[in-house]
Every structure is written in structure tokens, then in C-alpha cells.
Design a protein around this motif. Structure first.
Motif, PDB file in Angstrom:
ATOM      1  N   HIS A   1      62.580 -25.925 -57.149  1.00  0.00           N
ATOM      2  CA  HIS A   1      62.761 -24.498 -56.871  1.00  0.00           C
ATOM      3  C   HIS A   1      61.816 -23.671 -57.734  1.00  0.00           C
ATOM      4  O   HIS A   1      62.168 -22.572 -58.186  1.00  0.00           O
ATOM      5  CB  HIS A   1      64.213 -24.064 -57.114  1.00  0.00           C
ATOM      6  CG  HIS A   1      65.200 -24.655 -56.162  1.00  0.00           C
ATOM      7  ND1 HIS A   1      65.270 -24.296 -54.830  1.00  0.00           N
ATOM      8  CD2 HIS A   1      66.155 -25.602 -56.341  1.00  0.00           C
ATOM      9  CE1 HIS A   1      66.234 -24.975 -54.238  1.00  0.00           C
ATOM     10  NE2 HIS A   1      66.782 -25.786 -55.123  1.00  0.00           N
ATOM     11  N   ILE A   2      60.616 -24.215 -57.971  1.00  0.00           N
ATOM     12  CA  ILE A   2      59.656 -23.524 -58.826  1.00  0.00           C
ATOM     13  C   ILE A   2      58.989 -22.423 -58.012  1.00  0.00           C
ATOM     14  O   ILE A   2      58.372 -22.682 -56.972  1.00  0.00           O
ATOM     15  CB  ILE A   2      58.600 -24.510 -59.366  1.00  0.00           C
ATOM     16  CG1 ILE A   2      59.283 -25.615 -60.179  1.00  0.00           C
ATOM     17  CG2 ILE A   2      57.559 -23.779 -60.206  1.00  0.00           C
ATOM     18  CD1 ILE A   2      58.368 -26.794 -60.482  1.00  0.00           C
ATOM     19  N   HIS A   3      59.139 -21.200 -58.483  1.00  0.00           N
ATOM     20  CA  HIS A   3      58.464 -20.076 -57.826  1.00  0.00           C
ATOM     21  C   HIS A   3      57.887 -19.169 -58.894  1.00  0.00           C
ATOM     22  O   HIS A   3      58.612 -18.491 -59.610  1.00  0.00           O
ATOM     23  CB  HIS A   3      59.419 -19.298 -56.915  1.00  0.00           C
ATOM     24  CG  HIS A   3      58.702 -18.240 -56.125  1.00  0.00           C
ATOM     25  ND1 HIS A   3      58.717 -16.915 -56.480  1.00  0.00           N
ATOM     26  CD2 HIS A   3      57.921 -18.322 -55.009  1.00  0.00           C
ATOM     27  CE1 HIS A   3      57.992 -16.226 -55.620  1.00  0.00           C
ATOM     28  NE2 HIS A   3      57.491 -17.056 -54.721  1.00  0.00           N
TER      29      HIS A   3
ATOM     30  N   ALA B   1      48.583 -27.784 -53.835  1.00  0.00           N
ATOM     31  CA  ALA B   1      48.673 -27.143 -55.151  1.00  0.00           C
ATOM     32  C   ALA B   1      49.808 -27.745 -55.968  1.00  0.00           C
ATOM     33  O   ALA B   1      49.662 -28.003 -57.167  1.00  0.00           O
ATOM     34  CB  ALA B   1      48.870 -25.640 -54.982  1.00  0.00           C
ATOM     35  N   SER B   2      50.950 -27.985 -55.327  1.00  0.00           N
ATOM     36  CA  SER B   2      52.088 -28.574 -56.030  1.00  0.00           C
ATOM     37  C   SER B   2      51.792 -30.013 -56.429  1.00  0.00           C
ATOM     38  O   SER B   2      52.149 -30.455 -57.534  1.00  0.00           O
ATOM     39  CB  SER B   2      53.336 -28.517 -55.149  1.00  0.00           C
ATOM     40  OG  SER B   2      54.452 -29.050 -55.820  1.00  0.00           O
ATOM     41  N   ARG B   3      51.133 -30.746 -55.559  1.00  0.00           N
ATOM     42  CA  ARG B   3      50.820 -32.136 -55.859  1.00  0.00           C
ATOM     43  C   ARG B   3      49.845 -32.243 -57.033  1.00  0.00           C
ATOM     44  O   ARG B   3      49.995 -33.094 -57.918  1.00  0.00           O
ATOM     45  CB  ARG B   3      50.273 -32.829 -54.621  1.00  0.00           C
ATOM     46  CG  ARG B   3      51.297 -32.928 -53.490  1.00  0.00           C
ATOM     47  CD  ARG B   3      50.772 -33.703 -52.307  1.00  0.00           C
ATOM     48  NE  ARG B   3      50.511 -35.101 -52.681  1.00  0.00           N
ATOM     49  CZ  ARG B   3      50.064 -36.014 -51.831  1.00  0.00           C
ATOM     50  NH1 ARG B   3      49.836 -35.683 -50.563  1.00  0.00           N
ATOM     51  NH2 ARG B   3      49.858 -37.247 -52.225  1.00  0.00           N
ATOM     52  N   ALA B   4      48.855 -31.359 -57.053  1.00  0.00           N
ATOM     53  CA  ALA B   4      47.908 -31.361 -58.172  1.00  0.00           C
ATOM     54  C   ALA B   4      48.597 -30.950 -59.464  1.00  0.00           C
ATOM     55  O   ALA B   4      48.327 -31.508 -60.537  1.00  0.00           O
ATOM     56  CB  ALA B   4      46.745 -30.425 -57.860  1.00  0.00           C
ATOM     57  N   ALA B   5      49.515 -29.972 -59.372  1.00  0.00           N
ATOM     58  CA  ALA B   5      50.239 -29.531 -60.563  1.00  0.00           C
ATOM     59  C   ALA B   5      51.087 -30.660 -61.133  1.00  0.00           C
ATOM     60  O   ALA B   5      51.155 -30.849 -62.352  1.00  0.00           O
ATOM     61  CB  ALA B   5      51.117 -28.330 -60.219  1.00  0.00           C
ATOM     62  N   ALA B   6      51.741 -31.425 -60.262  1.00  0.00           N
ATOM     63  CA  ALA B   6      52.576 -32.526 -60.730  1.00  0.00           C
ATOM     64  C   ALA B   6      51.762 -33.516 -61.550  1.00  0.00           C
ATOM     65  O   ALA B   6      52.176 -33.942 -62.635  1.00  0.00           O
ATOM     66  CB  ALA B   6      53.231 -33.225 -59.536  1.00  0.00           C
TER      67      ALA B   6
ATOM     68  N   ALA C   1      56.281 -35.825 -50.818  1.00  0.00           N
ATOM     69  CA  ALA C   1      55.552 -36.562 -51.852  1.00  0.00           C
ATOM     70  C   ALA C   1      56.423 -36.639 -53.100  1.00  0.00           C
ATOM     71  O   ALA C   1      56.987 -35.624 -53.531  1.00  0.00           O
ATOM     72  CB  ALA C   1      54.230 -35.867 -52.168  1.00  0.00           C
ATOM     73  N   TRP C   2      56.522 -37.832 -53.666  1.00  0.00           N
ATOM     74  CA  TRP C   2      57.373 -38.085 -54.830  1.00  0.00           C
ATOM     75  C   TRP C   2      56.517 -38.352 -56.070  1.00  0.00           C
ATOM     76  O   TRP C   2      55.550 -39.106 -56.020  1.00  0.00           O
ATOM     77  CB  TRP C   2      58.255 -39.314 -54.581  1.00  0.00           C
ATOM     78  CG  TRP C   2      59.400 -39.066 -53.652  1.00  0.00           C
ATOM     79  CD1 TRP C   2      59.351 -39.072 -52.288  1.00  0.00           C
ATOM     80  CD2 TRP C   2      60.753 -38.784 -53.999  1.00  0.00           C
ATOM     81  NE1 TRP C   2      60.596 -38.816 -51.768  1.00  0.00           N
ATOM     82  CE2 TRP C   2      61.485 -38.642 -52.803  1.00  0.00           C
ATOM     83  CE3 TRP C   2      61.420 -38.665 -55.217  1.00  0.00           C
ATOM     84  CZ2 TRP C   2      62.832 -38.361 -52.777  1.00  0.00           C
ATOM     85  CZ3 TRP C   2      62.773 -38.387 -55.205  1.00  0.00           C
ATOM     86  CH2 TRP C   2      63.471 -38.243 -53.995  1.00  0.00           C
TER      87      TRP C   2
ATOM     88  N   TRP D   1      59.745 -34.917 -59.582  1.00  0.00           N
ATOM     89  CA  TRP D   1      59.168 -33.739 -58.917  1.00  0.00           C
ATOM     90  C   TRP D   1      58.860 -34.174 -57.502  1.00  0.00           C
ATOM     91  O   TRP D   1      58.246 -35.214 -57.278  1.00  0.00           O
ATOM     92  CB  TRP D   1      57.897 -33.362 -59.669  1.00  0.00           C
ATOM     93  CG  TRP D   1      56.979 -32.327 -59.092  1.00  0.00           C
ATOM     94  CD1 TRP D   1      56.366 -32.325 -57.873  1.00  0.00           C
ATOM     95  CD2 TRP D   1      56.508 -31.149 -59.774  1.00  0.00           C
ATOM     96  NE1 TRP D   1      55.561 -31.230 -57.741  1.00  0.00           N
ATOM     97  CE2 TRP D   1      55.620 -30.491 -58.893  1.00  0.00           C
ATOM     98  CE3 TRP D   1      56.746 -30.614 -61.034  1.00  0.00           C
ATOM     99  CZ2 TRP D   1      54.973 -29.306 -59.248  1.00  0.00           C
ATOM    100  CZ3 TRP D   1      56.102 -29.436 -61.378  1.00  0.00           C
ATOM    101  CH2 TRP D   1      55.237 -28.786 -60.502  1.00  0.00           C
ATOM    102  N   LYS D   2      59.307 -33.404 -56.525  1.00  0.00           N
ATOM    103  CA  LYS D   2      58.927 -33.726 -55.156  1.00  0.00           C
ATOM    104  C   LYS D   2      58.567 -32.451 -54.413  1.00  0.00           C
ATOM    105  O   LYS D   2      59.018 -31.353 -54.767  1.00  0.00           O
ATOM    106  CB  LYS D   2      60.025 -34.508 -54.424  1.00  0.00           C
ATOM    107  CG  LYS D   2      61.338 -33.821 -54.185  1.00  0.00           C
ATOM    108  CD  LYS D   2      62.263 -34.774 -53.413  1.00  0.00           C
ATOM    109  CE  LYS D   2      63.553 -34.095 -52.964  1.00  0.00           C
ATOM    110  NZ  LYS D   2      64.496 -33.944 -54.091  1.00  0.00           N
ATOM    111  N   CYS D   3      57.728 -32.619 -53.403  1.00  0.00           N
ATOM    112  CA  CYS D   3      57.230 -31.451 -52.676  1.00  0.00           C
ATOM    113  C   CYS D   3      56.752 -31.880 -51.295  1.00  0.00           C
ATOM    114  O   CYS D   3      56.614 -33.079 -51.011  1.00  0.00           O
ATOM    115  CB  CYS D   3      56.085 -30.785 -53.448  1.00  0.00           C
ATOM    116  SG  CYS D   3      54.642 -31.860 -53.716  1.00  0.00           S
TER     117      CYS D   3
END
Length: 254
Positions: A132-134, A174-179, A204-205, A166-168
Motif C-alpha cells: 500500500h505504498i503511495h 518502477a515498483s519492481r526496480a524499487a524493490a 511479481a514477488w 514486496w509484491k506488485c
């Protein structure tokens, strides 16, 4: 702090049950607590358990600068057309203990500019997720944003959790790179995992585990140190360069 790193040179076949079948290493008396509803204090930011009346106006105003609503694309809710609809969502979603929401407060100005939560909290397994990252536009791509993620990861492992995930949406590059920048190792894609906003999501996990935390913490502390930034605020060392050697697997984030 207790870690669950397997014994040196551990192999599944080295430990068996009474039937001769391979089993993994033992975890006696595993009892990590639920994360408490308390503030997490950093040098740049403070994470406060989200309170609708206290944080609504700051967050709504900070989010308003995302005039196109592009920051909401990969979330199952939002954008919210007015304060009342945002308040309704917060009251329905953000008041419980799982997910456990935090407002990210910029200590320089004393106002909230983003949210994140713990969720899928499973003390019996020692597993917990961040989600729930915003982040509002003013928070994105700042040291404060990274410190907020560091504080949440630090607390989870300090409490004794073994796995921090972390999953998205697999399309959310952007979320995958941040993880991966934050030290989460890629674990795979769950195809057609769910439906949200009327469309399919392949998920993606990513995860970090407790035995990796000492190295990750040192990477965070090195990157967040004031002397890692020049007089113009530009980083000298990249966090991704510090965490990459710790990653067990890297996904394609192109």
C-alpha cells in the motif's frame, strides 16, 4: 537479534525425519509479535500510525500535485475526487492492524506526504509484507522516501520476522526496480494472480530474509549518511550498487 540462517554448508538431504525424508532446519519456539502501533523515528522522517483526522488533509493536499492520477495506476483504489471520498476509503481501509498503515511525515515541514503499511502479517511463520505504498510527488525519489522503507524493514527484522516481502503488478516497472534497489530479491511471477480495477494482474514477488538484513542495514546506513550527498544533494554512492551484491536473484525490470 535472532536469525534463521541455515547451518554452514546446509543441504536439505543432510537433515531427515524418522522416515528418511529430507527436511529443512529446525525452528523451535518461534513466536515473533505483531508489529506495534507506534511511531518509527528517523533522521529525515517519522512514520506515524495513520490517524484519519490527523493525516487526511496533509495527504490529500500532497497527492493533489499528481494532477493526472498516474501514481494510482497500479493500486486497487484511487485517485479520489475529493476529501470526503478519500476519508471514506481511509476509514474503511486504514484503521485496522492488518494492514497496519503509517503516514510518512517529512520532519522538515512537519506534514505527511505519503503512506505505507505492513500487511499479510503472519507471526506464526515469521512473515510480513510491506505494501500500500503511495508516495506523493514531493516524496518520490528523495532520501526521505528511502529512509521510510529502511525504518519499516528495520522494525520488522528487529521484531524477529524471518521474511519481509514486496509484491506488485509485474507491469509496474518502477515498483519492481524499487524493490531490487531496496535489497529485495526477485522470486518469480504468479500468473493471473488476481483481478483489480477490472483487469488481470500477474504478480511479481520479491523478498528479503533475516540473514540478509545485517548486510542490507549496512547498505542503507552507508547510503543515508549525510556525507553520501554533496552540497547540491546529489548522491555519491548509489543504493542499488550497495544492495546488488546481497541479492540472490534479479528480475527483469526493463
Amino acid at each position: 537479534m535472532r536469525y534463521t540462517e541455515p547451518p554452514q554448508n546446509h543441504r536439505l538431504s543432510e537433515r531427515t525425519n524418522s522416515l528418511g525424508q529430507p527436511i529443512s532446519f529446525a525452528l523451535p519456539d518461534w513466536t515473533p509479535p505483531n508489529p506495534p502501533r507506534e511511531c518509527l523515528e528517523g533522521r529525515l522522517c517519522r512514520l506515524e500510525p495513520l490517524q484519519v483526522d490527523s493525516h487526511l488533509d496533509d495527504l490529500y493536499q500532497a497527492n493533489a500535485s499528481d494532477t493526472e492520477g498516474k501514481n494510482w495506476t497500479y493500486l486497487a483504489y484511487g485517485p479520489f475526487p475529493d476529501r470526503d471520498s478519500y476519508r471514506d476509503w481511509m476509514n474503511e481501509t486504514c484503521r485496522g492492524n492488518d494492514p497496519l498503515f503509517f503516514a510518512i511525515v517529512d520532519k522538515r515541514i512537519g506534514s505527511a506526504c505519503g503512506v505505507a503499511s505492513y500487511l499479510n502479517i503472519a507471526p506464526a511463520s515469521g512473515a510480513i509484507e510491506v505494501g500500500h505504498i503511495h508516495y506523493s510527488p514531493q516524496l518520490q525519489r528523495t532520501p526521505l522516501a528511502t529512509e521510510a522503507m529502511y525504518l519499516m524493514m528495520q522494525k520488522a527484522f528487529e521484531l524477529g520476522y524471518r521474511r519481509y516481502s514486496w509484491k506488485c503488478d509485474s507491469l509496474n516497472q518502477a515498483s519492481r526496480a524499487a524493490a531490487q534497489r531496496l535489497g529485495f530479491s526477485f522470486e518469480g511471477i504468479s500468473r493471473q494472480a488476481t483481478v483489480y480495477n477490472g483487469r488481470n494482474r500477474d504478480t511479481a514477488w520479491y523478498a528479503a530474509i533475516d540473514s540478509e538484513w545485517p548486510g542490507l542495514e549496512q547498505a542503507f546506513l552507508t547510503w543515508l549518511a549525510p556525507d553520501n550527498f554533496d552540497d547540491e544533494g546529489k548522491q555519491r554512492l548509489r543504493l542499488s550498487d550497495l544492495t546488488r551484491p546481497i541479492l540472490k536473484n534479479q528480475g527483469d525490470t526493463r
